[in-house]
Design a protein around this motif. Structure first.
Motif, PDB file in Angstrom:
ATOM      1  N   LEU A   8      -9.586   0.178   7.024  1.00 26.29           N
ATOM      2  CA  LEU A   8      -8.725   0.123   9.150  1.00 26.29           C
ATOM      3  C   LEU A   8      -7.148  -0.363   8.862  1.00 26.29           C
ATOM      4  O   LEU A   8      -5.961   0.076   9.035  1.00 26.29           O
ATOM      5  CB  LEU A   8      -8.779   0.191  10.255  1.00 26.29           C
ATOM      6  N   LEU A   9      -7.610  -2.128   8.110  1.00 24.33           N
ATOM      7  CA  LEU A   9      -6.443  -2.940   7.846  1.00 24.33           C
ATOM      8  C   LEU A   9      -5.836  -2.654   6.262  1.00 24.33           C
ATOM      9  O   LEU A   9      -4.384  -2.467   6.592  1.00 24.33           O
ATOM     10  CB  LEU A   9      -7.009  -4.618   7.537  1.00 24.33           C
ATOM     11  N   ALA A  10      -6.564  -2.006   5.486  1.00 21.88           N
ATOM     12  CA  ALA A  10      -5.388  -1.002   4.405  1.00 21.88           C
ATOM     13  C   ALA A  10      -4.678  -0.303   4.756  1.00 21.88           C
ATOM     14  O   ALA A  10      -3.229  -0.284   4.081  1.00 21.88           O
ATOM     15  CB  ALA A  10      -6.235  -1.400   3.038  1.00 21.88           C
ATOM     16  N   LEU A  11      -5.071   0.513   5.706  1.00 20.54           N
ATOM     17  CA  LEU A  11      -4.654   1.384   5.583  1.00 20.54           C
ATOM     18  C   LEU A  11      -3.190   1.037   6.467  1.00 20.54           C
ATOM     19  O   LEU A  11      -2.212   1.702   6.469  1.00 20.54           O
ATOM     20  CB  LEU A  11      -5.301   2.633   6.818  1.00 20.54           C
ATOM     21  N   ASP A  12      -2.808   0.581   7.215  1.00 25.32           N
ATOM     22  CA  ASP A  12      -1.880  -0.182   8.110  1.00 25.32           C
ATOM     23  C   ASP A  12      -1.742  -1.049   6.891  1.00 25.32           C
ATOM     24  O   ASP A  12       0.316  -0.357   7.659  1.00 25.32           O
ATOM     25  CB  ASP A  12      -3.081  -1.165   9.527  1.00 25.32           C
ATOM     26  N   ALA A  13      -1.774  -1.175   5.997  1.00 25.54           N
ATOM     27  CA  ALA A  13      -1.111  -2.078   4.625  1.00 25.54           C
ATOM     28  C   ALA A  13      -0.109  -0.656   4.205  1.00 25.54           C
ATOM     29  O   ALA A  13       0.829  -1.298   3.895  1.00 25.54           O
ATOM     30  CB  ALA A  13      -1.524  -2.785   4.237  1.00 25.54           C
ATOM     31  N   LEU A  14      -0.977   0.070   4.427  1.00 25.05           N
ATOM     32  CA  LEU A  14       0.433   1.138   3.499  1.00 25.05           C
ATOM     33  C   LEU A  14       0.974   2.070   3.980  1.00 25.05           C
ATOM     34  O   LEU A  14       1.868   2.207   3.924  1.00 25.05           O
ATOM     35  CB  LEU A  14      -1.041   2.163   3.468  1.00 25.05           C
ATOM     36  N   THR A  15       0.517   2.110   5.416  1.00 27.05           N
ATOM     37  CA  THR A  15       2.116   2.586   6.355  1.00 27.05           C
ATOM     38  C   THR A  15       3.144   1.150   6.140  1.00 27.05           C
ATOM     39  O   THR A  15       3.787   1.827   6.145  1.00 27.05           O
ATOM     40  CB  THR A  15       1.381   2.451   7.800  1.00 27.05           C
ATOM     41  N   PHE A  16       2.769  -0.150   6.526  1.00 29.04           N
ATOM     42  CA  PHE A  16       3.334  -1.227   6.393  1.00 29.04           C
ATOM     43  C   PHE A  16       4.546  -0.409   5.024  1.00 29.04           C
ATOM     44  O   PHE A  16       5.615  -0.857   4.677  1.00 29.04           O
ATOM     45  CB  PHE A  16       3.214  -2.163   6.477  1.00 29.04           C
ATOM     46  N   ILE A  17       3.549  -0.516   3.673  1.00 30.83           N
ATOM     47  CA  ILE A  17       4.296  -0.274   2.568  1.00 30.83           C
ATOM     48  C   ILE A  17       5.305   0.775   2.230  1.00 30.83           C
ATOM     49  O   ILE A  17       6.844   0.859   1.982  1.00 30.83           O
ATOM     50  CB  ILE A  17       3.441  -0.464   1.294  1.00 30.83           C
ATOM     51  N   ALA A  18       4.657   1.738   3.398  1.00 29.30           N
ATOM     52  CA  ALA A  18       5.558   2.961   2.808  1.00 29.30           C
ATOM     53  C   ALA A  18       6.737   2.864   3.842  1.00 29.30           C
ATOM     54  O   ALA A  18       7.921   3.659   3.883  1.00 29.30           O
ATOM     55  CB  ALA A  18       4.738   4.191   3.629  1.00 29.30           C
ATOM     56  N   GLU A  19       6.957   2.290   4.334  1.00 29.04           N
ATOM     57  CA  GLU A  19       7.871   2.139   5.731  1.00 29.04           C
ATOM     58  C   GLU A  19       9.855   1.243   5.113  1.00 29.04           C
ATOM     59  O   GLU A  19      10.137   1.595   5.162  1.00 29.04           O
ATOM     60  CB  GLU A  19       7.891   1.249   6.740  1.00 29.04           C
ATOM     61  N   ASP A  20       8.807   0.832   3.784  1.00 29.85           N
ATOM     62  CA  ASP A  20      10.013   0.245   2.754  1.00 29.85           C
ATOM     63  C   ASP A  20       9.858   1.288   1.961  1.00 29.85           C
ATOM     64  O   ASP A  20       9.000   0.838   0.362  1.00 29.85           O
ATOM     65  CB  ASP A  20       9.953  -1.185   3.195  1.00 29.85           C
ATOM     66  N   THR A  21      11.085   1.802   1.289  1.00 24.68           N
ATOM     67  CA  THR A  21      10.536   2.530   0.331  1.00 24.68           C
ATOM     68  C   THR A  21      11.100   1.254  -0.952  1.00 24.68           C
ATOM     69  O   THR A  21      10.165   1.906  -2.081  1.00 24.68           O
ATOM     70  CB  THR A  21      12.506   3.483   0.045  1.00 24.68           C
ATOM     71  N   GLU A  22      11.818   0.979  -0.970  1.00 26.92           N
ATOM     72  CA  GLU A  22      11.457  -0.471  -2.629  1.00 26.92           C
ATOM     73  C   GLU A  22      10.318  -0.983  -2.632  1.00 26.92           C
ATOM     74  O   GLU A  22       9.691  -1.276  -4.134  1.00 26.92           O
ATOM     75  CB  GLU A  22      12.990  -1.197  -2.220  1.00 26.92           C
ATOM     76  N   ASP A  44      -8.995   7.172   0.560  1.00 30.33           N
ATOM     77  CA  ASP A  44     -10.118   6.403  -0.437  1.00 30.33           C
ATOM     78  C   ASP A  44     -10.428   4.778  -0.729  1.00 30.33           C
ATOM     79  O   ASP A  44      -9.418   4.145  -1.268  1.00 30.33           O
ATOM     80  CB  ASP A  44      -9.724   6.692  -2.214  1.00 30.33           C
ATOM     81  N   PRO A  45     -11.737   3.882  -0.401  1.00 32.49           N
ATOM     82  CA  PRO A  45     -11.679   2.434  -0.635  1.00 32.49           C
ATOM     83  C   PRO A  45     -11.329   2.029  -1.553  1.00 32.49           C
ATOM     84  O   PRO A  45     -10.920   1.285  -1.559  1.00 32.49           O
ATOM     85  CB  PRO A  45     -13.729   2.580  -0.276  1.00 32.49           C
ATOM     86  N   ALA A  46     -11.491   2.646  -2.949  1.00 32.14           N
ATOM     87  CA  ALA A  46     -10.726   2.482  -4.594  1.00 32.14           C
ATOM     88  C   ALA A  46      -8.977   2.480  -3.873  1.00 32.14           C
ATOM     89  O   ALA A  46      -8.686   0.856  -4.621  1.00 32.14           O
ATOM     90  CB  ALA A  46     -11.113   3.090  -5.301  1.00 32.14           C
ATOM     91  N   ILE A  47      -9.031   3.081  -3.763  1.00 29.28           N
ATOM     92  CA  ILE A  47      -7.192   3.222  -3.543  1.00 29.28           C
ATOM     93  C   ILE A  47      -6.818   2.129  -2.569  1.00 29.28           C
ATOM     94  O   ILE A  47      -5.696   1.348  -2.298  1.00 29.28           O
ATOM     95  CB  ILE A  47      -6.077   4.743  -2.602  1.00 29.28           C
ATOM     96  N   LEU A  48      -7.305   2.066  -1.143  1.00 24.33           N
ATOM     97  CA  LEU A  48      -7.137   1.334  -0.325  1.00 24.33           C
ATOM     98  C   LEU A  48      -6.918  -0.770  -0.420  1.00 24.33           C
ATOM     99  O   LEU A  48      -6.414  -0.951  -0.479  1.00 24.33           O
ATOM    100  CB  LEU A  48      -8.092   0.941   0.456  1.00 24.33           C
ATOM    101  N   GLY A  49      -8.183  -0.878  -2.121  1.00 18.65           N
ATOM    102  CA  GLY A  49      -8.476  -1.482  -1.810  1.00 18.65           C
ATOM    103  C   GLY A  49      -7.056  -2.607  -3.243  1.00 18.65           C
ATOM    104  O   GLY A  49      -6.127  -3.091  -2.980  1.00 18.65           O
ATOM    105  N   SER A  50      -6.875  -1.252  -3.715  1.00 18.78           N
ATOM    106  CA  SER A  50      -5.395  -1.538  -4.657  1.00 18.78           C
ATOM    107  C   SER A  50      -3.758  -1.082  -3.221  1.00 18.78           C
ATOM    108  O   SER A  50      -2.996  -1.957  -4.104  1.00 18.78           O
ATOM    109  CB  SER A  50      -4.672  -0.161  -5.715  1.00 18.78           C
ATOM    110  N   VAL A  51      -4.135  -0.796  -3.181  1.00 16.57           N
ATOM    111  CA  VAL A  51      -3.036  -1.295  -1.350  1.00 16.57           C
ATOM    112  C   VAL A  51      -2.950  -2.233  -1.361  1.00 16.57           C
ATOM    113  O   VAL A  51      -2.284  -2.831  -0.934  1.00 16.57           O
ATOM    114  CB  VAL A  51      -2.898  -0.051  -0.060  1.00 16.57           C
ATOM    115  N   LEU A  52      -4.431  -3.197  -1.225  1.00 13.71           N
ATOM    116  CA  LEU A  52      -4.054  -4.893  -0.312  1.00 13.71           C
ATOM    117  C   LEU A  52      -3.989  -5.653  -1.891  1.00 13.71           C
ATOM    118  O   LEU A  52      -2.778  -6.767  -1.729  1.00 13.71           O
ATOM    119  CB  LEU A  52      -6.064  -5.498  -0.155  1.00 13.71           C
TER     120      LEU A  52
END
Length: 92
Positions: A8-22, A44-52
């Protein structure tokens, strides 16, 4: 921290990252993922790991995320240890 909380934290981080185009473009380049693939497999947990991993690579980005979510800055690192690939990180 349990894996579900880390995801859940990683999904939230992905949202944060996606909000900034760069940042989002940089994440896609570094991960080798295409936007459509990421959209289909974002949970996917592996993708979420890469997000973090991406979040943790840049202190400024990490601190901005934690501040925006009122999180202790060590929380994403603790979450990362609950996702696939963490065993590799522990051996570094």
């Amino acid at each position: 921290m349990m894996q579900e909380q880390a995801e859940l934290l990683a999904l939230d981080a992905l949202t944060f990252i996606a909000e900034d185009t760069e940042s989002f473009v940089a994440f896609l380049r570094l991960s080798g993922l295409e936007k459509e693939t990421l959209t289909r497999h974002a949970g996917d947990p592996a993708i979420l790991g890469s997000v973090l991993d991406f979040l943790l690579q840049d202190e400024k980005r990490l601190l901005a995320f934690c501040e925006s979510r009122e999180l202790n800055p060590d929380r994403p690192a603790r979450a990362r240890m609950c996702l696939p690939g963490a065993e590799y990180l522990q051996n570094l």
